[in-house]
Design a protein around this motif. Structure first.
Motif, mmCIF file in Angstrom:
data_model
loop_
_atom_site.group_PDB
_atom_site.id
_atom_site.type_symbol
_atom_site.label_atom_id
_atom_site.label_comp_id
_atom_site.label_asym_id
_atom_site.label_seq_id
_atom_site.Cartn_x
_atom_site.Cartn_y
_atom_site.Cartn_z
ATOM 1 N N UNK A 236 20.790 13.258 13.983
ATOM 2 C CA UNK A 236 20.729 14.683 13.672
ATOM 3 C C UNK A 236 21.460 15.424 14.772
ATOM 4 N N UNK A 237 22.053 16.573 14.429
ATOM 5 C CA UNK A 237 22.814 17.323 15.429
ATOM 6 C C UNK A 237 22.715 18.821 15.152
ATOM 7 N N UNK A 238 23.361 19.587 16.026
ATOM 8 C CA UNK A 238 23.404 21.036 15.857
ATOM 9 C C UNK A 238 24.208 21.391 14.604
ATOM 10 N N UNK A 239 23.856 22.514 13.972
ATOM 11 C CA UNK A 239 24.652 22.998 12.848
ATOM 12 C C UNK A 239 25.973 23.556 13.397
ATOM 13 N N UNK A 240 27.033 23.510 12.590
ATOM 14 C CA UNK A 240 28.348 23.945 13.062
ATOM 15 C C UNK A 240 29.234 24.320 11.896
ATOM 16 N N UNK A 241 30.238 25.144 12.149
ATOM 17 C CA UNK A 241 31.207 25.464 11.111
ATOM 18 C C UNK A 241 32.349 26.311 11.640
ATOM 19 N N UNK A 242 33.463 26.296 10.919
ATOM 20 C CA UNK A 242 34.640 27.064 11.305
ATOM 21 C C UNK A 242 34.376 28.567 11.190
ATOM 22 N N UNK A 243 34.909 29.309 12.163
ATOM 23 C CA UNK A 243 34.914 30.759 12.075
ATOM 24 C C UNK A 243 35.929 31.152 11.003
ATOM 25 N N UNK A 244 35.550 32.086 10.141
ATOM 26 C CA UNK A 244 36.451 32.498 9.067
ATOM 27 C C UNK A 244 37.240 33.749 9.478
ATOM 28 N N UNK A 245 38.363 33.997 8.772
ATOM 29 C CA UNK A 245 39.154 35.203 9.091
ATOM 30 C C UNK A 245 38.299 36.472 8.988
ATOM 31 N N UNK A 246 38.503 37.378 9.913
ATOM 32 C CA UNK A 246 37.803 38.648 9.873
ATOM 33 C C UNK A 246 36.333 38.550 10.216
ATOM 34 N N UNK A 247 35.973 37.562 11.039
ATOM 35 C CA UNK A 247 34.574 37.327 11.341
ATOM 36 C C UNK A 247 34.391 37.219 12.852
ATOM 37 N N UNK A 248 33.335 37.840 13.382
ATOM 38 C CA UNK A 248 33.021 37.645 14.795
ATOM 39 C C UNK A 248 32.283 36.321 14.962
ATOM 40 N N UNK A 249 32.212 35.856 16.218
ATOM 41 C CA UNK A 249 31.461 34.619 16.477
ATOM 42 C C UNK A 249 29.999 34.790 16.069
ATOM 43 N N UNK A 250 29.429 35.952 16.380
ATOM 44 C CA UNK A 250 28.020 36.194 16.046
ATOM 45 C C UNK A 250 27.808 36.144 14.531
ATOM 46 N N UNK A 251 28.750 36.719 13.800
ATOM 47 C CA UNK A 251 28.648 36.694 12.335
ATOM 48 C C UNK A 251 28.813 35.275 11.798
ATOM 49 N N UNK A 252 29.706 34.506 12.426
ATOM 50 C CA UNK A 252 29.917 33.123 11.976
ATOM 51 C C UNK A 252 28.652 32.287 12.206
ATOM 52 N N UNK A 253 28.007 32.475 13.348
ATOM 53 C CA UNK A 253 26.762 31.747 13.620
ATOM 54 C C UNK A 253 25.732 32.058 12.525
ATOM 55 N N UNK A 254 25.528 33.340 12.264
ATOM 56 C CA UNK A 254 24.519 33.733 11.277
ATOM 57 C C UNK A 254 24.856 33.201 9.890
ATOM 58 N N UNK A 255 26.136 33.293 9.499
ATOM 59 C CA UNK A 255 26.536 32.849 8.161
ATOM 60 C C UNK A 255 26.397 31.338 8.006
ATOM 61 N N UNK A 256 26.893 30.593 9.009
ATOM 62 C CA UNK A 256 26.832 29.131 8.898
ATOM 63 C C UNK A 256 25.382 28.635 8.840
ATOM 64 N N UNK A 257 24.514 29.194 9.666
ATOM 65 C CA UNK A 257 23.115 28.755 9.645
ATOM 66 C C UNK A 257 22.498 29.078 8.281
#
Ligand SMILES: [Zn+2]
Length: 285
Positions: free
Chosen positions: A176-197
């Motif tokens: 098992x590992x941490x969740x992860x995903x690519x940042x999408x265009x027009x997205x902040x890192x904080x938004x990417x974290x929230x969306x991917x989770x």
């Protein structure tokens, strides 16, 4: 973070301010101590427990790419193609000193980018190396193409003494590992974290806290590590990336960090996911 992440820590001056100076670059290519990191499809050249730095004059390459300068002189990266005497970057990193693993990752990232970007993304014509290997220029349409780094957020979601981890079906049993995903265009890192989770687990998180980052040149990712507090929701698998996602207690994770023989297997030590987990185990997050 106590230890620097694997693939960081190259000790050299990148000499960015000189890359457009053709006379300076010509002098570096003729430098008596010009050396090259050999990068091929099989990995990097290693010798005697160190990254191998071959004399540049002995290296057959049309496009030496300048990595930077150390106290002896310039260091280039050279594409060694399908050469057989290379060691995979992950295996090399497990044995090389920190600074060598950083230099190896830098060389692999740059050579990989050149291999994949020989043609203009704008008009399709062949491009030319410029700026000592840190730019490809299209002589037809004039477009400049810079080496890519693709941001990926990777995060531990915590709730009291529990941490949310997930697993992909292709991983070894128990991993098992941490969740992860690519940042999408027009997205902040904080938004990417929230969306991917949310996408991967259905869980809603509060504001994430940045911990550290790691170049991950497979081929061009930059892993950006966060810890994010749980806000609401219970984990459930709701996309096709993960086979399972669930809470683990601090005691379960600590036991897995101390022994590889348990049911839960953590990611390998060279990965930032493991470093995030150890950071959480050691601290007050
Ligand atoms: Zn073009």
């Amino acid at each position: 973070m106590s230890d620097p992440n694997t693939f960081t820590g190259a000790v050299l001056d990148r000499a960015g301010e000189h890359r457009t100076d053709d006379a300076w670059l010509a002098a570096q290519l003729e430098h008596p101590h010009a050396r090259a990191v050999l990068v091929g499809t099989g990995g990097v050249g290693v010798a005697g427990g160190r990254l191998r730095l071959a004399p540049l004059r002995d290296v057959a390459t049309e496009e030496p790419l300048l990595l930077g300068l150390d106290e002896e002189g310039p260091i280039f990266a050279a594409d060694a193609g399908a050469a057989a005497d290379l060691l995979g970057l992950r295996d090399a990193a497990a044995t090389l000193p920190q600074s060598d693993s950083g230099l190896a990752a830098y060389a692999v990232a740059l050579v990989s980018w050149h291999r994949r970007h020989r043609f203009c993304a704008n008009c399709g014509n062949p491009t030319e190396v410029r700026e000592a290997g840190h730019l490809r220029h299209c002589p037809v349409c004039g477009a400049d193409h810079h080496p890519r780094t693709d941001p990926v957020v990777i995060m531990l979601v915590t709730r009291g003494d529990d941490v949310l981890l997930g697993r992909q079906a292709a991983w070894p049993p128990g991993r098992y590992s941490a969740l992860a995903g690519f940042v999408e265009p027009g997205e902040s890192l904080e938004e990417a974290v929230a969306r991917e989770v949310q996408e991967e687990s259905g869980v809603v998180v509060g504001p994430p806290r940045y911990i550290s980052s790691q170049p991950w040149p497979f081929p061009a990712q930059l892993m950006l590590g966060f810890i994010a507090p749980w806000a609401s929701g219970e984990p459930e698998v709701n996309d096709h990336e993960l086979e399972d996602t669930r809470w683990f207690t601090r005691a379960e994770v600590r036991a897995a960090a101390e022994s590889d023989d348990g049911e839960l297997k953590l990611p390998p030590r060279l990965a930032i996911a493991r470093r995030l987990i150890e950071h959480w185990l050691a601290g007050s997050d």
